[in-house]
Design a protein around this motif. Structure first.
Motif, short mmCIF file in Angstrom:
data_model
loop_
_atom_site.label_atom_id
_atom_site.label_comp_id
_atom_site.label_asym_id
_atom_site.label_seq_id
_atom_site.Cartn_x
_atom_site.Cartn_y
_atom_site.Cartn_z
N LEU A 24 72.63 4.73 70.09
CA LEU A 24 73.50 3.66 68.78
C LEU A 24 72.44 3.06 68.27
CD1 LEU A 24 76.21 2.68 67.90
CD2 LEU A 24 76.00 1.26 69.56
N ALA A 25 71.44 2.24 68.66
CA ALA A 25 70.63 1.71 67.95
C ALA A 25 69.72 2.30 67.05
CB ALA A 25 69.72 0.89 68.95
N GLY A 26 69.32 3.68 67.57
CA GLY A 26 68.58 4.54 66.74
C GLY A 26 69.27 5.46 65.74
N ILE A 27 70.61 5.16 65.62
CA ILE A 27 71.61 5.69 64.69
C ILE A 27 71.89 4.44 63.42
CG2 ILE A 27 73.84 6.46 64.07
CD1 ILE A 27 73.80 8.12 66.57
N LEU A 28 72.18 3.31 63.89
CA LEU A 28 72.63 2.38 63.09
C LEU A 28 71.45 2.00 62.18
CD1 LEU A 28 74.54 -0.14 65.50
CD2 LEU A 28 75.54 1.65 63.89
N SER A 29 70.30 1.66 62.31
CA SER A 29 69.19 1.17 61.45
C SER A 29 69.19 2.42 60.42
CB SER A 29 67.97 1.00 62.01
OG SER A 29 67.02 0.57 61.37
N PRO A 30 68.68 3.57 60.87
CA PRO A 30 68.77 4.70 59.90
C PRO A 30 69.87 4.86 58.83
CG PRO A 30 67.72 5.51 61.98
CD PRO A 30 68.44 4.15 62.02
N LEU A 31 71.11 4.57 59.40
CA LEU A 31 72.22 4.72 58.50
C LEU A 31 72.38 3.79 57.60
CD1 LEU A 31 75.11 6.09 58.37
CD2 LEU A 31 75.96 4.35 59.98
#
Length: 195
Positions: free
Chosen positions: A31-38
């Motif tokens: 989840l953390a790895g998706i939120l920032s790039p999103l």
């Protein structure tokens, strides 16, 4: 350290207190790895779509902490954003030179200053928010209906997650009240549109 945009890593060796009631399918590292790039992808696309200025993330957070019509003391901003007083002072000086904030004396205490967003900052962010909504709408449009439904269903939980992080970002075993976190998340989302 660069973030991978293609496939966020879920196999990170992290010391994370997952709690006993956390669904094993929910991977906090993923989840953390998706939120920032999103967030960054949306920011980049919105800037490009409307030729918006490249405002540093720290300045964006200051502007988001100053909704239109609200004035705050620099020390209050530092506390809310969890920044050192010298850091907020430098940020505000740079933002004032760029025309993003305005300073004025505090009418109740002449020794203090109050800062607020400038008309220029509010205009930039209104353009950014409109561009972001259009870009997200277009991106959601290419998803299949089941994915759009899943994203819609996740929004209240994401608002509560945001509220829990704002309430106490350093506590892994917080047990926030669902009614309070929903109210805080909705209030934060309304007064601090996503960047």
């Amino acid at each position: 350290m660069s973030e991978q945009m293609d496939s966020p890593r879920s196999d990170l060796d992290l010391d994370v207190n997952l709690g006993t009631d956390l669904d094993p399918a929910l991977d906090p590292a993923r989840l953390a790895g998706i939120l920032s790039p999103l967030r960054r992808a949306l920011l980049t696309a919105s800037r490009a779509a409307h030729d918006l200025p490249d405002i540093p993330d720290a300045q964006i957070q200051v502007i988001r902490a100053l909704p239109a019509g609200e004035s705050r003391a620099p020390s209050d901003l530092a506390d809310e954003l969890r920044l050192d007083r010298s850091t907020i002072s430098n940020l505000l000086a740079s933002m004032q030179r760029s025309g993003l904030i305005e300073r004025r004396p505090d009418p109740s205490d002449g020794r203090r200053a109050l800062v607020s967003t400038s008309a220029r900052a509010r205009s930039i962010f209104a353009s950014f928010d409109a561009a972001s909504a259009r870009i997200l709408g277009a991106a959601l449009g290419v998803l299949d209906p089941a994915d759009r439904t899943a994203v819609a269903a996740a929004l209240p939980a994401l608002e509560r997650l945001l509220s829990a992080l704002i309430a106490d970002p350093g506590t892994a075993d917080a047990d926030p009240d669902p009614a309070t976190t929903a109210e805080n998340g909705a209030h934060y989302a309304a007064s601090h549109p996503a960047t």
